[in-house]
Design a protein around this motif. Structure first.
Motif, PDB file in Angstrom:
ATOM      1  N   ILE A  16      -2.798 -12.281  -2.764  1.00 26.58           N
ATOM      2  CA  ILE A  16      -1.420 -12.074  -2.302  1.00 26.58           C
ATOM      3  C   ILE A  16      -0.460 -12.991  -3.061  1.00 26.58           C
ATOM      4  N   GLY A  17      -0.893 -14.229  -3.296  1.00 25.33           N
ATOM      5  CA  GLY A  17      -0.046 -15.170  -4.030  1.00 25.33           C
ATOM      6  C   GLY A  17       0.244 -14.698  -5.443  1.00 25.33           C
ATOM      7  N   ILE A  18      -0.740 -14.095  -6.087  1.00 25.43           N
ATOM      8  CA  ILE A  18      -0.529 -13.564  -7.436  1.00 25.43           C
ATOM      9  C   ILE A  18       0.488 -12.428  -7.409  1.00 25.43           C
ATOM     10  N   VAL A  19       0.341 -11.541  -6.443  1.00 26.19           N
ATOM     11  CA  VAL A  19       1.266 -10.413  -6.329  1.00 26.19           C
ATOM     12  C   VAL A  19       2.667 -10.900  -5.966  1.00 26.19           C
ATOM     13  N   ARG A  20       2.743 -11.891  -5.101  1.00 27.53           N
ATOM     14  CA  ARG A  20       4.049 -12.431  -4.723  1.00 27.53           C
ATOM     15  C   ARG A  20       4.745 -13.064  -5.934  1.00 27.53           C
ATOM     16  N   ALA A  21       3.977 -13.774  -6.768  1.00 23.89           N
ATOM     17  CA  ALA A  21       4.562 -14.378  -7.973  1.00 23.89           C
ATOM     18  C   ALA A  21       5.068 -13.300  -8.924  1.00 23.89           C
ATOM     19  N   ALA A  22       4.317 -12.219  -9.052  1.00 21.88           N
ATOM     20  CA  ALA A  22       4.758 -11.125  -9.917  1.00 21.88           C
ATOM     21  C   ALA A  22       6.026 -10.470  -9.372  1.00 21.88           C
ATOM     22  N   HIS A  23       6.083 -10.321  -8.059  1.00 20.73           N
ATOM     23  CA  HIS A  23       7.260  -9.721  -7.421  1.00 20.73           C
ATOM     24  C   HIS A  23       8.502 -10.566  -7.670  1.00 20.73           C
ATOM     25  N   ALA A  75       5.709  -2.420  -9.672  1.00 18.27           N
ATOM     26  CA  ALA A  75       5.897  -0.976  -9.591  1.00 18.27           C
ATOM     27  C   ALA A  75       5.449  -0.544  -8.200  1.00 18.27           C
ATOM     28  N   LEU A  76       6.386  -0.157  -7.349  1.00 20.55           N
ATOM     29  CA  LEU A  76       6.049   0.106  -5.957  1.00 20.55           C
ATOM     30  C   LEU A  76       5.125   1.321  -5.819  1.00 20.55           C
ATOM     31  N   PRO A  77       3.990   1.148  -5.148  1.00 20.16           N
ATOM     32  CA  PRO A  77       3.095   2.286  -4.913  1.00 20.16           C
ATOM     33  C   PRO A  77       3.725   3.245  -3.901  1.00 20.16           C
ATOM     34  N   PRO A  78       3.290   4.486  -3.879  1.00 14.64           N
ATOM     35  CA  PRO A  78       3.801   5.421  -2.872  1.00 14.64           C
ATOM     36  C   PRO A  78       3.336   5.015  -1.475  1.00 14.64           C
ATOM     37  N   LEU A  79       4.167   5.295  -0.487  1.00 20.03           N
ATOM     38  CA  LEU A  79       3.826   4.978   0.900  1.00 20.03           C
ATOM     39  C   LEU A  79       4.293   6.131   1.793  1.00 20.03           C
ATOM     40  N   PRO A  80       3.371   6.814   2.461  1.00 17.95           N
ATOM     41  CA  PRO A  80       3.778   7.896   3.361  1.00 17.95           C
ATOM     42  C   PRO A  80       4.674   7.367   4.487  1.00 17.95           C
ATOM     43  N   ALA A  81       5.630   8.164   4.902  1.00 19.75           N
ATOM     44  CA  ALA A  81       6.555   7.742   5.956  1.00 19.75           C
ATOM     45  C   ALA A  81       5.809   7.394   7.244  1.00 19.75           C
ATOM     46  N   ARG A 141       4.546  -3.865   9.795  1.00 21.01           N
ATOM     47  CA  ARG A 141       3.891  -4.832  10.687  1.00 21.01           C
ATOM     48  C   ARG A 141       2.947  -5.736   9.907  1.00 21.01           C
ATOM     49  N   MET A 142       2.121  -5.145   9.010  1.00 23.43           N
ATOM     50  CA  MET A 142       1.189  -5.953   8.229  1.00 23.43           C
ATOM     51  C   MET A 142       1.929  -6.939   7.334  1.00 23.43           C
ATOM     52  N   THR A 143       3.034  -6.501   6.765  1.00 25.30           N
ATOM     53  CA  THR A 143       3.821  -7.396   5.919  1.00 25.30           C
ATOM     54  C   THR A 143       4.308  -8.601   6.708  1.00 25.30           C
ATOM     55  N   ALA A 144       4.792  -8.372   7.908  1.00 28.07           N
ATOM     56  CA  ALA A 144       5.261  -9.475   8.745  1.00 28.07           C
ATOM     57  C   ALA A 144       4.122 -10.407   9.135  1.00 28.07           C
ATOM     58  N   ASP A 145       2.926  -9.854   9.284  1.00 28.96           N
ATOM     59  CA  ASP A 145       1.782 -10.650   9.739  1.00 28.96           C
ATOM     60  C   ASP A 145       1.224 -11.557   8.654  1.00 28.96           C
ATOM     61  N   PHE A 146       1.098 -11.056   7.408  1.00 24.54           N
ATOM     62  CA  PHE A 146       0.389 -11.879   6.420  1.00 24.54           C
ATOM     63  C   PHE A 146       0.908 -11.755   4.987  1.00 24.54           C
ATOM     64  N   ALA A 147       1.961 -10.978   4.753  1.00 26.55           N
ATOM     65  CA  ALA A 147       2.453 -10.825   3.378  1.00 26.55           C
ATOM     66  C   ALA A 147       3.973 -10.868   3.345  1.00 26.55           C
ATOM     67  N   GLU A 148       4.543 -11.775   4.066  1.00 27.37           N
ATOM     68  CA  GLU A 148       6.004 -11.856   4.173  1.00 27.37           C
ATOM     69  C   GLU A 148       6.649 -11.953   2.795  1.00 27.37           C
ATOM     70  N   GLY A 149       7.712 -11.197   2.617  1.00 30.35           N
ATOM     71  CA  GLY A 149       8.436 -11.222   1.357  1.00 30.35           C
ATOM     72  C   GLY A 149       8.045 -10.120   0.401  1.00 30.35           C
ATOM     73  N   PRO A 168       7.255  -6.037  -0.495  1.00 25.21           N
ATOM     74  CA  PRO A 168       7.609  -4.703   0.002  1.00 25.21           C
ATOM     75  C   PRO A 168       6.444  -4.123   0.812  1.00 25.21           C
ATOM     76  N   PRO A 169       6.712  -3.400   1.886  1.00 22.66           N
ATOM     77  CA  PRO A 169       5.637  -2.803   2.674  1.00 22.66           C
ATOM     78  C   PRO A 169       4.711  -1.912   1.852  1.00 22.66           C
ATOM     79  N   GLU A 170       5.281  -1.217   0.843  1.00 21.82           N
ATOM     80  CA  GLU A 170       4.447  -0.380  -0.013  1.00 21.82           C
ATOM     81  C   GLU A 170       3.334  -1.197  -0.669  1.00 21.82           C
ATOM     82  N   VAL A 171       3.668  -2.404  -1.082  1.00 17.90           N
ATOM     83  CA  VAL A 171       2.701  -3.263  -1.769  1.00 17.90           C
ATOM     84  C   VAL A 171       1.679  -3.809  -0.778  1.00 17.90           C
ATOM     85  N   THR A 172       2.130  -4.157   0.418  1.00 21.15           N
ATOM     86  CA  THR A 172       1.200  -4.677   1.417  1.00 21.15           C
ATOM     87  C   THR A 172       0.119  -3.655   1.740  1.00 21.15           C
ATOM     88  N   ALA A 173       0.500  -2.423   1.951  1.00 19.93           N
ATOM     89  CA  ALA A 173      -0.484  -1.381   2.243  1.00 19.93           C
ATOM     90  C   ALA A 173      -1.464  -1.225   1.088  1.00 19.93           C
TER      91      ALA A 173
END
Length: 232
Positions: A142-149, A155-161, A169-177, A179-184
């Motif tokens: 997650i730290g590597i991805v956060r640094a890249a962000h 490049a945001l992955p697709p995320l179904p509505a 919710r997952m982003t708030a729990d453990f990947a704050e900052g 995009p939700p697309e990336v957390t999923a």
């Protein structure tokens, strides 16, 4: 008095290490389900009552082994990332370095890997103090991805509505900052990483994948792409 206390503490550390070493040997020989304090005590030439002073139950001994394993693979992941970062590697290269380090650790510690990522031990429920050690590898990724962000961007992955509320919710729990697309995508990538290593370690790649290092390197790079990390 302090000298006596220090000697006692050193003796306790040595006995604790001997108990855990013998327990790991039993894990390798018979599996976690058959681990017992009486058997460990017998192999060490201790009476059971003496061993209970170090680990009051089998579950406490299992917890200690699980925490040690998570800390060991977590340290391997963190050190690999630190080396890659010090060499000015791009985020995607840092990601693959961490994945390779986790695979190498698993191949060197197959029984400990099975303890933390294999089948659950019947009758055992991991306590809350295993959560932080268990999160070290994932937090490194997650730290590597956060640094890249924060740097070149992702490049945001697709995320179904339909999945967005869960991803938020997952982003708030453990990947704050992030995009939700990336957390999923990160959660899916983590599951796939463990699956790749488990397939290799537990024999599911037999007569399927021959050049496993090359296959794993390609798969790890594809996981990096899936979470949005740009090509190096």
């Amino acid at each position: 008095m302090s000298t006596v206390r220090g000697a006692r503490e050193r003796a306790r550390i040595e006995v604790t290490a001997a108990i855990k070493d013998e327990a790991r040997r039993m894990l390798a020989a018979e599996g976690a389900a058959k681990l017992s304090l009486r058997a460990v005590a017998r192999e060490l030439g201790m009476v059971s009552s003496a061993l209970y002073r170090y680990f009051p139950s089998r579950d406490e001994l299992l917890t200690a082994l699980i925490i040690d394993a998570y800390d060991s693979v977590g340290a391997a992941a963190e050190q690999a990332d630190a080396r890659a970062h010090a060499a000015d590697a791009a985020p995607r290269e840092r990601w693959t370095a961490v994945c390779e380090a986790v695979r190498a650790w698993a191949l060197d510690h197959p029984h400990e890997y099975a303890l933390i990522y294999g089948s659950p031990v019947p009758g055992y429920s991991a306590p809350a103090d295993t959560i932080a050690p268990a999160s070290r590898v994932a937090n490194t990724l997650i730290g590597i991805v956060r640094a890249a962000h924060a740097g070149r961007g992702l490049a945001l992955p697709p995320l179904p509505a339909a999945l967005r509320p869960e991803a938020v919710r997952m982003t708030a729990d453990f990947a704050e900052g992030l995009p939700p697309e990336v957390t999923a995508a990160l959660v899916a990538a983590w599951a796939q990483l463990v699956g790749l290593i488990s397939f290799e370690l537990f024999g599911q790649f037999n007569r399927v994948v021959e050049d496993r290092p090359a296959f794993f390197a390609h798969a790890a790079d594809q996981l990096a792409h899936a979470v949005g990390l740009p090509a190096a």
